[in-house]
Write a protein that holds these residues in place. Sequence first.
Motif, PDB file in Angstrom:
ATOM      1  N   MET A  86       0.839  -1.203   0.000  1.00 45.08           N
ATOM      2  CA  MET A  86       0.000   0.000   0.000  1.00 45.08           C
ATOM      3  C   MET A  86       0.870   1.246   0.000  1.00 45.08           C
ATOM      4  SD  MET A  86      -3.100   1.223   2.431  1.00 45.08           S
ATOM      5  CE  MET A  86      -3.752   2.858   2.124  1.00 45.08           C
ATOM      6  N   VAL A  87       0.433   2.265  -0.746  1.00 43.89           N
ATOM      7  CA  VAL A  87       1.117   3.554  -0.727  1.00 43.89           C
ATOM      8  C   VAL A  87       0.110   4.643  -0.357  1.00 43.89           C
ATOM      9  CG1 VAL A  87       2.814   2.842  -2.466  1.00 43.89           C
ATOM     10  CG2 VAL A  87       0.736   4.029  -3.204  1.00 43.89           C
ATOM     11  N   VAL A  88       0.614   5.677   0.311  1.00 51.08           N
ATOM     12  CA  VAL A  88      -0.204   6.869   0.522  1.00 51.08           C
ATOM     13  C   VAL A  88       0.506   8.016  -0.179  1.00 51.08           C
ATOM     14  CG1 VAL A  88      -1.521   8.259   2.154  1.00 51.08           C
ATOM     15  CG2 VAL A  88      -0.832   5.929   2.789  1.00 51.08           C
ATOM     16  N   ASP A  89      -0.135   8.532  -1.214  1.00 56.02           N
ATOM     17  CA  ASP A  89       0.439   9.564  -2.070  1.00 56.02           C
ATOM     18  C   ASP A  89      -0.088  10.936  -1.634  1.00 56.02           C
ATOM     19  OD1 ASP A  89       2.094   9.154  -4.712  1.00 56.02           O
ATOM     20  OD2 ASP A  89       0.765  10.851  -5.139  1.00 56.02           O
ATOM     21  N   PHE A  90       0.485  11.989  -2.184  1.00 53.84           N
ATOM     22  CA  PHE A  90       0.074  13.336  -1.799  1.00 53.84           C
ATOM     23  C   PHE A  90      -0.703  14.007  -2.921  1.00 53.84           C
ATOM     24  CE2 PHE A  90       3.476  12.279   1.000  1.00 53.84           C
ATOM     25  CZ  PHE A  90       3.134  12.882   2.197  1.00 53.84           C
ATOM     26  N   ALA A  91      -1.981  14.343  -2.690  1.00 50.82           N
ATOM     27  CA  ALA A  91      -2.730  15.158  -3.643  1.00 50.82           C
ATOM     28  C   ALA A  91      -2.320  16.610  -3.420  1.00 50.82           C
ATOM     29  CB  ALA A  91      -4.223  14.980  -3.435  1.00 50.82           C
ATOM     30  N   LEU A  92      -1.923  17.272  -4.486  1.00 50.77           N
ATOM     31  CA  LEU A  92      -1.238  18.564  -4.377  1.00 50.77           C
ATOM     32  C   LEU A  92      -1.979  19.643  -5.164  1.00 50.77           C
ATOM     33  CD1 LEU A  92       1.645  18.434  -3.008  1.00 50.77           C
ATOM     34  CD2 LEU A  92       2.545  18.864  -5.269  1.00 50.77           C
ATOM     35  N   PRO A  93      -2.830  20.434  -4.510  1.00 52.21           N
ATOM     36  CA  PRO A  93      -3.502  21.505  -5.253  1.00 52.21           C
ATOM     37  C   PRO A  93      -2.498  22.588  -5.669  1.00 52.21           C
ATOM     38  CG  PRO A  93      -4.437  21.211  -3.036  1.00 52.21           C
ATOM     39  CD  PRO A  93      -3.163  20.444  -3.083  1.00 52.21           C
ATOM     40  N   SER A  94      -2.660  23.123  -6.869  1.00 51.26           N
ATOM     41  CA  SER A  94      -1.827  24.277  -7.238  1.00 51.26           C
ATOM     42  C   SER A  94      -2.438  25.515  -6.589  1.00 51.26           C
ATOM     43  CB  SER A  94      -1.730  24.404  -8.759  1.00 51.26           C
ATOM     44  OG  SER A  94      -2.964  24.110  -9.350  1.00 51.26           O
ATOM     45  N   PRO A  95      -1.662  26.602  -6.489  1.00 49.28           N
ATOM     46  CA  PRO A  95      -2.173  27.795  -5.805  1.00 49.28           C
ATOM     47  C   PRO A  95      -3.520  28.225  -6.380  1.00 49.28           C
ATOM     48  CG  PRO A  95       0.154  28.048  -6.313  1.00 49.28           C
ATOM     49  CD  PRO A  95      -0.288  26.772  -6.972  1.00 49.28           C
ATOM     50  N   GLY A  96      -4.510  28.405  -5.500  1.00 49.33           N
ATOM     51  CA  GLY A  96      -5.838  28.821  -5.937  1.00 49.33           C
ATOM     52  C   GLY A  96      -6.759  27.657  -6.297  1.00 49.33           C
ATOM     53  N   GLN A  97      -6.193  26.479  -6.494  1.00 49.25           N
ATOM     54  CA  GLN A  97      -7.020  25.324  -6.867  1.00 49.25           C
ATOM     55  C   GLN A  97      -7.724  24.747  -5.639  1.00 49.25           C
ATOM     56  OE1 GLN A  97      -4.955  21.761  -8.194  1.00 49.25           O
ATOM     57  NE2 GLN A  97      -6.665  21.130  -9.503  1.00 49.25           N
ATOM     58  N   GLY A  98      -8.996  24.376  -5.787  1.00 46.43           N
ATOM     59  CA  GLY A  98      -9.743  23.755  -4.696  1.00 46.43           C
ATOM     60  C   GLY A  98      -9.205  22.369  -4.384  1.00 46.43           C
ATOM     61  N   CYS A 115      -1.729  -1.908  -6.466  1.00 47.65           N
ATOM     62  CA  CYS A 115      -2.024  -2.227  -5.061  1.00 47.65           C
ATOM     63  C   CYS A 115      -2.868  -1.100  -4.483  1.00 47.65           C
ATOM     64  CB  CYS A 115      -0.737  -2.415  -4.248  1.00 47.65           C
ATOM     65  SG  CYS A 115       0.203  -0.906  -3.992  1.00 47.65           S
ATOM     66  N   ASP A 116      -3.380  -1.291  -3.291  1.00 49.59           N
ATOM     67  CA  ASP A 116      -4.253  -0.296  -2.671  1.00 49.59           C
ATOM     68  C   ASP A 116      -3.475   0.992  -2.343  1.00 49.59           C
ATOM     69  OD1 ASP A 116      -6.206  -2.135  -2.956  1.00 49.59           O
ATOM     70  OD2 ASP A 116      -6.567  -2.493  -0.826  1.00 49.59           O
ATOM     71  N   TYR A 117      -4.213   2.058  -2.208  1.00 47.14           N
ATOM     72  CA  TYR A 117      -3.588   3.368  -2.024  1.00 47.14           C
ATOM     73  C   TYR A 117      -4.547   4.286  -1.289  1.00 47.14           C
ATOM     74  CZ  TYR A 117      -6.676   4.141  -5.921  1.00 47.14           C
ATOM     75  OH  TYR A 117      -7.806   4.186  -6.704  1.00 47.14           O
ATOM     76  N   SER A 118      -3.991   5.328  -0.715  1.00 48.07           N
ATOM     77  CA  SER A 118      -4.786   6.420  -0.178  1.00 48.07           C
ATOM     78  C   SER A 118      -4.028   7.700  -0.483  1.00 48.07           C
ATOM     79  CB  SER A 118      -5.032   6.225   1.319  1.00 48.07           C
ATOM     80  OG  SER A 118      -5.978   7.169   1.789  1.00 48.07           O
ATOM     81  N   TYR A 119      -4.556   8.826  -0.017  1.00 53.85           N
ATOM     82  CA  TYR A 119      -3.865  10.102  -0.218  1.00 53.85           C
ATOM     83  C   TYR A 119      -3.796  10.870   1.094  1.00 53.85           C
ATOM     84  CZ  TYR A 119      -6.108   9.225  -4.749  1.00 53.85           C
ATOM     85  OH  TYR A 119      -6.602   8.651  -5.875  1.00 53.85           O
ATOM     86  N   HIS A 120      -2.791  11.727   1.165  1.00 54.92           N
ATOM     87  CA  HIS A 120      -2.813  12.862   2.084  1.00 54.92           C
ATOM     88  C   HIS A 120      -3.153  14.074   1.217  1.00 54.92           C
ATOM     89  CE1 HIS A 120      -0.435  10.269   4.747  1.00 54.92           C
ATOM     90  NE2 HIS A 120       0.487  10.167   3.818  1.00 54.92           N
ATOM     91  N   MET A 121      -3.854  15.034   1.787  1.00 50.05           N
ATOM     92  CA  MET A 121      -4.152  16.265   1.040  1.00 50.05           C
ATOM     93  C   MET A 121      -3.169  17.349   1.446  1.00 50.05           C
ATOM     94  SD  MET A 121      -5.802  18.042  -1.122  1.00 50.05           S
ATOM     95  CE  MET A 121      -7.026  16.821  -1.638  1.00 50.05           C
ATOM     96  N   LYS A 146      -1.063  17.808   4.620  1.00 47.32           N
ATOM     97  CA  LYS A 146       0.378  18.070   4.549  1.00 47.32           C
ATOM     98  C   LYS A 146       0.655  19.550   4.295  1.00 47.32           C
ATOM     99  CE  LYS A 146       4.766  17.084   3.158  1.00 47.32           C
ATOM    100  NZ  LYS A 146       4.948  16.186   2.039  1.00 47.32           N
ATOM    101  N   HIS A 147       1.692  20.061   4.968  1.00 45.18           N
ATOM    102  CA  HIS A 147       2.087  21.455   4.810  1.00 45.18           C
ATOM    103  C   HIS A 147       3.577  21.527   4.515  1.00 45.18           C
ATOM    104  CE1 HIS A 147      -1.369  21.036   7.430  1.00 45.18           C
ATOM    105  NE2 HIS A 147      -1.782  22.206   6.998  1.00 45.18           N
ATOM    106  N   PHE A 148       3.948  22.368   3.576  1.00 39.93           N
ATOM    107  CA  PHE A 148       5.364  22.538   3.225  1.00 39.93           C
ATOM    108  C   PHE A 148       5.866  23.841   3.842  1.00 39.93           C
ATOM    109  CE2 PHE A 148       3.665  19.822  -0.107  1.00 39.93           C
ATOM    110  CZ  PHE A 148       4.675  18.898  -0.313  1.00 39.93           C
ATOM    111  N   MET A 177       0.505  17.205   8.882  1.00 40.98           N
ATOM    112  CA  MET A 177       1.812  16.712   8.461  1.00 40.98           C
ATOM    113  C   MET A 177       2.637  17.905   8.006  1.00 40.98           C
ATOM    114  SD  MET A 177       0.483  13.560   6.136  1.00 40.98           S
ATOM    115  CE  MET A 177       2.041  12.684   5.960  1.00 40.98           C
ATOM    116  N   VAL A 178       3.949  17.774   8.155  1.00 42.03           N
ATOM    117  CA  VAL A 178       4.781  18.910   7.775  1.00 42.03           C
ATOM    118  C   VAL A 178       6.100  18.455   7.148  1.00 42.03           C
ATOM    119  CG1 VAL A 178       5.855  19.166  10.055  1.00 42.03           C
ATOM    120  CG2 VAL A 178       5.610  21.152   8.603  1.00 42.03           C
ATOM    121  N   HIS A 179       6.455  19.128   6.040  1.00 43.54           N
ATOM    122  CA  HIS A 179       7.824  19.082   5.498  1.00 43.54           C
ATOM    123  C   HIS A 179       8.540  20.229   6.171  1.00 43.54           C
ATOM    124  CE1 HIS A 179      10.763  19.196   1.844  1.00 43.54           C
ATOM    125  NE2 HIS A 179      11.189  20.061   2.759  1.00 43.54           N
ATOM    126  N   ALA A 180       9.417  19.889   7.107  1.00 46.03           N
ATOM    127  CA  ALA A 180      10.004  20.899   7.982  1.00 46.03           C
ATOM    128  C   ALA A 180      11.410  21.303   7.520  1.00 46.03           C
ATOM    129  CB  ALA A 180      10.034  20.379   9.418  1.00 46.03           C
TER     130      ALA A 180
END
Length: 483
Positions: A86-98, A115-121, A146-148, A177-180
Amino acid sequence: MSTVIKGGTIVTHDLTYVADVLIEGGRIAAIGPGLRGDVELDATGCFVMPGGIDPHTHLEMPFMGTYSADNFESGTRAALAGGTTMVVDFALPSPGQGLLDALEMWHNKSGRANCDYSYHMAVTWWGEKVFDDMAAVVDRGITSFKHFLAYKGALMVNDDELFSSFQRVRDLGAIAMVHAENGDVVAELSARLLREGNVGPEAHAYSRPPQVEGEATNRAIMIADMAGAPLYVVHTSCEDSHEAIRRARAAGKRVWGEPLIQHLTLDESEYFNADWDHAARRVMSPPFRNKQHQDSLWAGLSSGSLSVVATDHCAFTTAQKRSGVGDFTKIPNGTGGLEDRMPMLWTYGVVTGRITMNEFVAVTSTNAAKIFGMYPKKGAVAVGSDADLVVWDPMREKVIGAATQQSAIDYNVFEGKRVTGLPRFTLTRGQVAVFDGEVRTQEGHGEFVAREPNGAVNRALSTFKELTAPRPVVRAGIPASGV
Ligand code: URP
Ligand code: ZN
Ligand code: ZN
Ligand code: ZN
């Protein structure tokens, strides 16, 4: 049709025992001695473990002017080949995108998963629309945000946005979550290095010293503390960040740290290789560190102060890396690792005695399932759990190399490393994806895993109580002597 895994030793995060495993309808139907099934898989001499969960991947991600080279098909094929189910991938809105728009984009890509998957937003900008969308995202089974703090001018959010988002995360019972890394300092150091003619890939490491990560980790922990949000720190690479996480945990805070297999096994000397391509292929954020930092990460795994080993799989070809010739800041950041995470951790962790087999299961699978709200559907060998399993052969060996890997890129950062311990069988919801070491994946077999918010706020903290309690108005703001 039923399948039975016969003659193996089951290893979970807390138990080791001999038993067969019966699988029906994609789930574990029975565990015990002498089980029979239509299909029998011979696990003699092997360990039967929960399939790996990699909660940090970037498949087909738009980033730094290009797309990461592994998509959900090749990425999850690589995962299964190495025992990850299983993987959990990151859904990544571009600036202004819902956020729901971004989610739709990721759902369109992930239909090819093996294989099965989920996302972090990811929360990459802030506004009323994001605030509203966050609740809808949780309703759709995505309970981590997730926050960068790095990538200034692109994905980075500022502290006011971070605080607002963390409070929203807390109210939704989700996980922050954070990319620190301090993106402002990285930008300053990068500009100075370029001015001074330091343009090669080694300057990427100079521009992101451990202090940059330690500062941002401390800051994120304190802001999460004030918001009352539980916090997961991705790609913890150094003692400076690990120390902040240890201290927070010792103070009763729900904070987790995630070292990557790359940081555990590769060090900063990779950037001083005379070959530009060799160094650029290893450019990722945070960069590889020295041996002292590596020792700190290994100690965190055995003591429990670090919880999950991930990959941050974000693979770019050599041609893509070369867009940064003459300017290290244009080298796409990221490395691969999905296929190699479990064999590398077994070889450098279990075989060397740094971690036990049960700790191996905890950090490659069970802890991620628990933290991200999918245990015991995932991360367990238990009746009723999904039959996401790996039959691990501790005697099987190979030398890692790009020529034989599943990933779409033309090199491997672990090239030439000999690993001992590989899957004999990998099963994804009962379907055999690796058979006696041979990869037999089925495109589109993977399903989205919806997760429940667990509501685990940081209520233990005195600061959080003070900030959320009604604040007394002590005086009316007029001096006693009048105005
Ligand atoms: O260099 C990295 N880590 N690339 C992927 C994006 C991220 O920061 O996780
Ligand atoms: Zn347990
Ligand atoms: Zn990151
Ligand atoms: Zn990442």
